[in-house]
Design a protein around this motif. Sequence first.
Motif, PDB file in Angstrom:
ATOM      1  N   LEU A  37       0.815  -1.216   0.000  1.00 45.67           N
ATOM      2  CA  LEU A  37       0.000   0.000   0.000  1.00 45.67           C
ATOM      3  C   LEU A  37       0.844   1.260   0.000  1.00 45.67           C
ATOM      4  O   LEU A  37       0.423   2.291  -0.507  1.00 45.67           O
ATOM      5  N   CYS A  38       2.066   1.176   0.529  1.00 50.06           N
ATOM      6  CA  CYS A  38       2.963   2.335   0.577  1.00 50.06           C
ATOM      7  C   CYS A  38       3.757   2.506  -0.721  1.00 50.06           C
ATOM      8  O   CYS A  38       4.430   3.504  -0.904  1.00 50.06           O
ATOM      9  N   GLY A  39       3.713   1.503  -1.607  1.00 49.38           N
ATOM     10  CA  GLY A  39       4.439   1.577  -2.865  1.00 49.38           C
ATOM     11  C   GLY A  39       5.660   0.682  -2.952  1.00 49.38           C
ATOM     12  O   GLY A  39       6.245   0.543  -4.020  1.00 49.38           O
ATOM     13  N   VAL A  40       6.083   0.059  -1.851  1.00 52.45           N
ATOM     14  CA  VAL A  40       7.215  -0.875  -1.878  1.00 52.45           C
ATOM     15  C   VAL A  40       6.839  -2.060  -2.761  1.00 52.45           C
ATOM     16  O   VAL A  40       5.744  -2.602  -2.656  1.00 52.45           O
ATOM     17  N   VAL A  41       7.740  -2.447  -3.645  1.00 52.78           N
ATOM     18  CA  VAL A  41       7.496  -3.555  -4.569  1.00 52.78           C
ATOM     19  C   VAL A  41       8.310  -4.760  -4.123  1.00 52.78           C
ATOM     20  O   VAL A  41       9.510  -4.642  -3.863  1.00 52.78           O
ATOM     21  N   GLU A  68      -2.508   4.344   5.181  1.00 58.53           N
ATOM     22  CA  GLU A  68      -3.335   4.009   4.013  1.00 58.53           C
ATOM     23  C   GLU A  68      -4.529   3.156   4.427  1.00 58.53           C
ATOM     24  O   GLU A  68      -5.665   3.416   4.032  1.00 58.53           O
ATOM     25  N   LEU A  69      -4.302   2.131   5.233  1.00 57.43           N
ATOM     26  CA  LEU A  69      -5.405   1.285   5.702  1.00 57.43           C
ATOM     27  C   LEU A  69      -6.341   2.052   6.624  1.00 57.43           C
ATOM     28  O   LEU A  69      -7.559   1.900   6.541  1.00 57.43           O
ATOM     29  N   ALA A  70      -5.789   2.884   7.493  1.00 57.00           N
ATOM     30  CA  ALA A  70      -6.609   3.638   8.434  1.00 57.00           C
ATOM     31  C   ALA A  70      -7.527   4.620   7.715  1.00 57.00           C
ATOM     32  O   ALA A  70      -8.628   4.914   8.203  1.00 57.00           O
ATOM     33  N   ASN A  71      -7.094   5.121   6.573  1.00 52.97           N
ATOM     34  CA  ASN A  71      -7.883   6.115   5.835  1.00 52.97           C
ATOM     35  C   ASN A  71      -8.867   5.501   4.853  1.00 52.97           C
ATOM     36  O   ASN A  71      -9.638   6.238   4.222  1.00 52.97           O
ATOM     37  N   ARG A  72      -8.857   4.192   4.705  1.00 53.91           N
ATOM     38  CA  ARG A  72      -9.816   3.549   3.803  1.00 53.91           C
ATOM     39  C   ARG A  72     -11.222   3.586   4.414  1.00 53.91           C
ATOM     40  O   ARG A  72     -11.371   3.466   5.621  1.00 53.91           O
TER      41      ARG A  72
END
Length: 74
Positions: A37-41, A68-72
């Motif tokens: 979710l943060c963009g790390v691949v 990201e999860l908290a704001n969903r």
Amino acid sequence: MLANGAKVGLWQPVGGGRHAFDLAARSSEPGELVKALCGVVVSTDELQRIADELAWIQEATCMDCWRELANRPR
């Protein structure tokens, strides 16, 4: 977890931290690249392995994934 019990993501200690992924990442083909979710691949090979207990303790929670999860929407 949503009010109806559905999971909104999964956490795994990979790529230098405990990162969150959408559930679809777990069913990706071996060797594919998936994005936290943060963009790390990371490779699905790394994501699909079972992390040992020490990795869960040593790796820090990725706060970008957390936010990201908290704001969903719930």
